[in-house]
Write a protein that holds these residues in place. Structure first.
Motif, PDB file in Angstrom:
ATOM      1  N   CYS A   1      38.520 -33.257 -19.214  1.00 26.11           N
ATOM      2  CA  CYS A   1      37.726 -33.105 -20.438  1.00 26.11           C
ATOM      3  C   CYS A   1      38.448 -33.662 -21.665  1.00 26.11           C
ATOM      4  O   CYS A   1      37.854 -34.375 -22.471  1.00 26.11           O
ATOM      5  CB  CYS A   1      37.376 -31.636 -20.656  1.00 26.11           C
ATOM      6  SG  CYS A   1      36.309 -31.347 -22.083  1.00 26.11           S
ATOM      7  N   ALA A   2      39.730 -33.364 -21.809  1.00 26.50           N
ATOM      8  CA  ALA A   2      40.461 -33.820 -22.990  1.00 26.50           C
ATOM      9  C   ALA A   2      40.466 -35.342 -23.084  1.00 26.50           C
ATOM     10  O   ALA A   2      40.430 -35.911 -24.181  1.00 26.50           O
ATOM     11  CB  ALA A   2      41.891 -33.280 -22.963  1.00 26.50           C
ATOM     12  N   GLU A   3      40.513 -36.016 -21.925  1.00 18.71           N
ATOM     13  CA  GLU A   3      40.465 -37.482 -21.932  1.00 18.71           C
ATOM     14  C   GLU A   3      39.130 -37.980 -22.479  1.00 18.71           C
ATOM     15  O   GLU A   3      39.074 -38.979 -23.210  1.00 18.71           O
ATOM     16  CB  GLU A   3      40.665 -38.021 -20.512  1.00 18.71           C
ATOM     17  CG  GLU A   3      42.038 -37.793 -19.933  1.00 18.71           C
ATOM     18  CD  GLU A   3      43.079 -38.735 -20.522  1.00 18.71           C
ATOM     19  OE1 GLU A   3      42.751 -39.885 -20.857  1.00 18.71           O
ATOM     20  OE2 GLU A   3      44.237 -38.309 -20.651  1.00 18.71           O
ATOM     21  N   GLN A   4      38.062 -37.310 -22.117  1.00 20.19           N
ATOM     22  CA  GLN A   4      36.733 -37.745 -22.576  1.00 20.19           C
ATOM     23  C   GLN A   4      36.577 -37.521 -24.073  1.00 20.19           C
ATOM     24  O   GLN A   4      35.895 -38.291 -24.762  1.00 20.19           O
ATOM     25  CB  GLN A   4      35.630 -37.013 -21.798  1.00 20.19           C
ATOM     26  CG  GLN A   4      35.811 -36.961 -20.285  1.00 20.19           C
ATOM     27  CD  GLN A   4      36.320 -38.261 -19.675  1.00 20.19           C
ATOM     28  OE1 GLN A   4      35.826 -39.347 -19.988  1.00 20.19           O
ATOM     29  NE2 GLN A   4      37.306 -38.143 -18.793  1.00 20.19           N
ATOM     30  N   MET A   5      37.224 -36.464 -24.591  1.00 19.61           N
ATOM     31  CA  MET A   5      37.211 -36.250 -26.040  1.00 19.61           C
ATOM     32  C   MET A   5      37.865 -37.428 -26.762  1.00 19.61           C
ATOM     33  O   MET A   5      37.349 -37.937 -27.761  1.00 19.61           O
ATOM     34  CB  MET A   5      37.967 -34.960 -26.384  1.00 19.61           C
ATOM     35  CG  MET A   5      37.441 -33.705 -25.712  1.00 19.61           C
ATOM     36  SD  MET A   5      35.965 -33.086 -26.530  1.00 19.61           S
ATOM     37  CE  MET A   5      35.762 -31.508 -25.684  1.00 19.61           C
ATOM     38  N   LEU A   6      39.009 -37.871 -26.239  1.00 11.32           N
ATOM     39  CA  LEU A   6      39.689 -39.018 -26.824  1.00 11.32           C
ATOM     40  C   LEU A   6      38.844 -40.289 -26.693  1.00 11.32           C
ATOM     41  O   LEU A   6      38.780 -41.111 -27.622  1.00 11.32           O
ATOM     42  CB  LEU A   6      41.053 -39.227 -26.153  1.00 11.32           C
ATOM     43  CG  LEU A   6      42.156 -38.236 -26.504  1.00 11.32           C
ATOM     44  CD1 LEU A   6      43.357 -38.437 -25.590  1.00 11.32           C
ATOM     45  CD2 LEU A   6      42.578 -38.381 -27.959  1.00 11.32           C
ATOM     46  N   PHE A   7      38.207 -40.445 -25.532  1.00  8.29           N
ATOM     47  CA  PHE A   7      37.372 -41.617 -25.286  1.00  8.29           C
ATOM     48  C   PHE A   7      36.224 -41.670 -26.292  1.00  8.29           C
ATOM     49  O   PHE A   7      35.901 -42.733 -26.849  1.00  8.29           O
ATOM     50  CB  PHE A   7      36.850 -41.552 -23.848  1.00  8.29           C
ATOM     51  CG  PHE A   7      36.272 -42.832 -23.319  1.00  8.29           C
ATOM     52  CD1 PHE A   7      36.688 -44.067 -23.787  1.00  8.29           C
ATOM     53  CD2 PHE A   7      35.312 -42.798 -22.319  1.00  8.29           C
ATOM     54  CE1 PHE A   7      36.158 -45.241 -23.280  1.00  8.29           C
ATOM     55  CE2 PHE A   7      34.770 -43.970 -21.810  1.00  8.29           C
ATOM     56  CZ  PHE A   7      35.191 -45.191 -22.287  1.00  8.29           C
ATOM     57  N   ALA A   8      35.620 -40.530 -26.544  1.00  6.17           N
ATOM     58  CA  ALA A   8      34.538 -40.469 -27.525  1.00  6.17           C
ATOM     59  C   ALA A   8      35.050 -40.844 -28.918  1.00  6.17           C
ATOM     60  O   ALA A   8      34.398 -41.590 -29.661  1.00  6.17           O
ATOM     61  CB  ALA A   8      33.922 -39.074 -27.547  1.00  6.17           C
ATOM     62  N   GLN A   9      36.231 -40.336 -29.281  1.00  6.01           N
ATOM     63  CA  GLN A   9      36.784 -40.662 -30.599  1.00  6.01           C
ATOM     64  C   GLN A   9      37.104 -42.148 -30.707  1.00  6.01           C
ATOM     65  O   GLN A   9      36.993 -42.739 -31.798  1.00  6.01           O
ATOM     66  CB  GLN A   9      38.039 -39.810 -30.854  1.00  6.01           C
ATOM     67  CG  GLN A   9      38.548 -39.854 -32.275  1.00  6.01           C
ATOM     68  CD  GLN A   9      37.598 -39.179 -33.270  1.00  6.01           C
ATOM     69  OE1 GLN A   9      36.591 -38.600 -32.891  1.00  6.01           O
ATOM     70  NE2 GLN A   9      37.919 -39.247 -34.545  1.00  6.01           N
TER      71      GLN A   9
END
Length: 639
Positions: free
Chosen positions: A400-408
């Motif tokens: 999940c944390a990776e996807q947060m970064l990807f979105a940013q």
């Protein structure tokens, strides 16, 4: 007289020195070069410029490269004075070098080397030449950085066992200089960040012998040095601290003595890790890591406000345009590079730099988007490292944390295209961003736990602080979810605490944004103050107050493996300056700012912070707030 510069193809200087930096690690007698792809610098470059001369002019080109000067239709060798007649004159300088990157220096009145020259690499269109404010003299070589030096004598010398232990006032990056009063004899020196490390001649990271002619040992991290088989009367020992002189432009003094100590130790920690590039620490790795650098950009803004080290670090990390592996082999560190470009722009409004790296940003994002799964989530490939933090995360499937970064990163790409007026690309990335955020909510939000889970694949529904911190920090969660996260995760002691200063940075940033300033101050006092209570003179890579004293210096299953001087541990500077002094830069180019201080926690506070090229000095006496502007830190120096 106009300033002359050594010039080169932009990025080559950074790639060459990054290779030197990342190959400099030594551990217990072994060289340990960084284990990721090393980008090469160009071996052949053409420098071009056209002048419209009002009168006859002379110039001379100097270079260690092989090549020639073409002025008009005639060729000239390097080192020969060239005379040009008045009128339009085209000059091209062809330079090639195997050992290092081609660089030239042009000496003349009208014709001289500066950033207005164009450079070509036989592949892409011409670009503005690269240069550095540190290389303006003909007698310099851009392939060798000259360190400033400061001498430190030991503050304590004691006999231990059959040898002598030398203690310096603080940790340094120094070449020890050793003189034998009775003439040279072979010696072995054991250097340590701690007393315990220096005295452990088996597990100590650095051991060396002084050079017979100079008496100097190789430059390394040192606070303690132990020399066995000698007596105190035999030797004279001093440390020659070697550093890049980037001026510190901030000071902090308050009614809270512990916070004053924390600020000063954080500043010392950060300056030690700030040289040609931002590096992680000065003992173990000494490598350029993207995640560490990203946090350094924020501290730099409030401590040194030096955009050049940001640019050097970003160019060194990114390498050339084609992406084949993740930066530092870490998926999240690739994305932190993109976010770092935005952080740099927000601090300095450096549109020229963003223009220089925009193709690198696009290629990097294309690379990431090429490794997504059927749900559009970014996933690692064999050999990729999913880091986020040293924590017990559920890493099965997309994290999940990776996807947060990807979105940013998608939001960052929309911002970049907007900066250059490419509205169709802005809309494209904003649409991708909204779609990814929607899928993050659908797959990772757990209404029962009132939090984002690490992974949905395993079925464990494991909750840690990391993804939830990003959800609030990047405003991916809506207001309702943010409220639930604050109550059920970030202010819930049952959720495992973060033990690295690395992720404490993000956690405390979120708490400040949400108004929990009193709690943040207490956490700073306890966490960083806890390191001071353990004898720290610089701040550490990791700190767990539950770990016994005799294991506090160990990490990675390695005795003395923990870095005791780590850049990511300097975050109190950013937190105190941004949220308590309340300085936020709104336009780095114009020097515009907003000041929203929270001074109720102090009965007295005086702070000087950089705003563009000037210093803002603020004094709070418990009742009145005064502000003054100064042209330099010396003028605004706190007594």
């Amino acid at each position: 007289m106009n300033t002359h510069y050594w010039i080169w193809y932009p990025g080559d200087f950074e790639l060459y020195h990054a290779m030197k930096q990342n190959f400099s690690r030594v551990e217990r007698g072994m060289g340990w070069p960084a284990y990721w792809k090393s980008e090469g610098f160009r071996n052949r470059v053409i420098f071009r410029r056209t002048y419209d001369l009002q009168s006859e002019s002379e110039f001379t080109v100097y270079s260690d490269a092989v090549g020639y000067v073409l002025a008009g239709n005639r060729k000239y060798p390097f080192g020969k004075k060239i005379r040009c007649s008045s009128g339009e004159t085209e000059i091209s300088i062809h330079a090639a070098c195997i050992e290092t990157f081609p660089a030239i220096y042009i000496e003349g009145n009208e014709i001289y080397s500066d950033g207005e020259w164009m450079a070509e690499d036989y592949d892409k269109p011409p670009v503005n030449a690269g240069y550095s404010r540190y290389f303006t003299r003909l007698d310099q070589k851009p392939s060798r950085w000259e360190y400033s030096e400061r001498i430190y004598d030991p503050v304590n010398v004691s006999s231990v066992g059959n040898g002598v232990l030398y203690e310096f006032e603080t940790e340094l990056t120094a070449a020890l200089e050793i003189r034998c009063r009775n003439g040279f004899r072979p010696l072995t020196v054991y250097c340590g960040e701690s007393r315990e490390e220096a005295l452990d001649t088996v597990n100590c990271y650095y051991s060396c012998s002084p050079d017979k002619n100079t008496g100097r040992c190789p430059r390394c991290a040192v606070r303690f040095a132990y020399i066995p088989d000698c007596s105190r009367d035999e030797l004279e020992v001093r440390a020659v601290h070697q550093f890049i002189d980037i001026p510190v432009r901030a000071e902090f003094y308050s009614s809270d003595e512990l916070l004053n100590r924390i600020w000063n130790v954080a500043a010392h920690t950060f300056t030690l890790c700030s040289g040609v590039f931002f590096i992680d620490g000065i003992k173990r790795d000494k490598w350029i890591w993207s995640g560490d650098a990203y946090q350094s950009f924020f501290v730099n803004q409030y401590l040194m406000a030096d955009p050049d080290i940001n640019r050097r670090t970003l160019l060194a990390l990114r390498g050339n345009e084609t992406m084949t592996t993740h930066i530092n082999t870490i998926v999240d560190y690739t994305m932190f590079w993109l976010l770092g470009v935005r952080a740099h722009y927000d601090a300095y409004s450096d549109r020229e730099f963003v223009s220089m790296v925009r193709n690198k940003m696009t290629a990097l994002m294309d690379f990431c988007e090429g490794q997504t799964d059927e749900n559009g989530f970014l996933v690692g490939r064999p050999g990729d490292w999913i880091y986020i933090d040293w924590a017990d995360l559920d890493r099965e499937g997309p994290l999940c944390a990776e996807q947060m970064l990807f979105a940013q990163c998608m939001k960052t790409m929309a911002w970049m295209y907007g900066l250059f007026g490419e509205n169709e690309k802005v809309e494209e990335y904003e649409t991708r961003y909204r779609g990814l955020c929607s899928r993050i909510d659908r797959y990772f939000w757990d209404e029962e736990k009132k939090a984002y889970i690490d992974s949905y694949v395993s079925g464990k529904r494991h909750v840690t602080r990391h993804a939830n911190i990003f959800a609030v920090l990047f405003e991916i969660a809506d207001e309702r979810k943010q409220g639930l996260i604050m109550e059920h995760v970030l202010r819930n002691d049952r959720v495992p605490q973060i033990t690295t200063p690395y992720f404490k940075f993000y956690e405390l940033d979120v708490l400040c944004r949400k108004g929990y300033l009193a709690e943040v101050l207490q956490m700073i006092r306890e966490y960083w103050g806890g390191m001071l209570d353990r004898g720290a003179v610089t701040f550490w890579e990791e700190y767990d107050p539950e770990v016994p004293d005799d294991q506090q210096y160990d990490m990675y299953g390695d005795r003395f493996g923990k870095s005791l001087c780590h850049a990511w541990a300097a975050s109190p500077i950013y937190l105190l300056a941004k949220y308590f002094v309340g300085l936020q830069i709104t336009d780095g180019e114009k020097g515009e700012y907003r000041l929203e201080p929270h001074l109720e926690y102090f009965s007295f506070l005086e702070c000087t912070l950089p705003v563009k090229d000037r210093q803002l000095n603020m004094v709070w006496d418990g009742e009145n707030l005064t502000k003054n502007w100064f042209d330099s830190i010396e003028d605004s120096r706190i007594e």
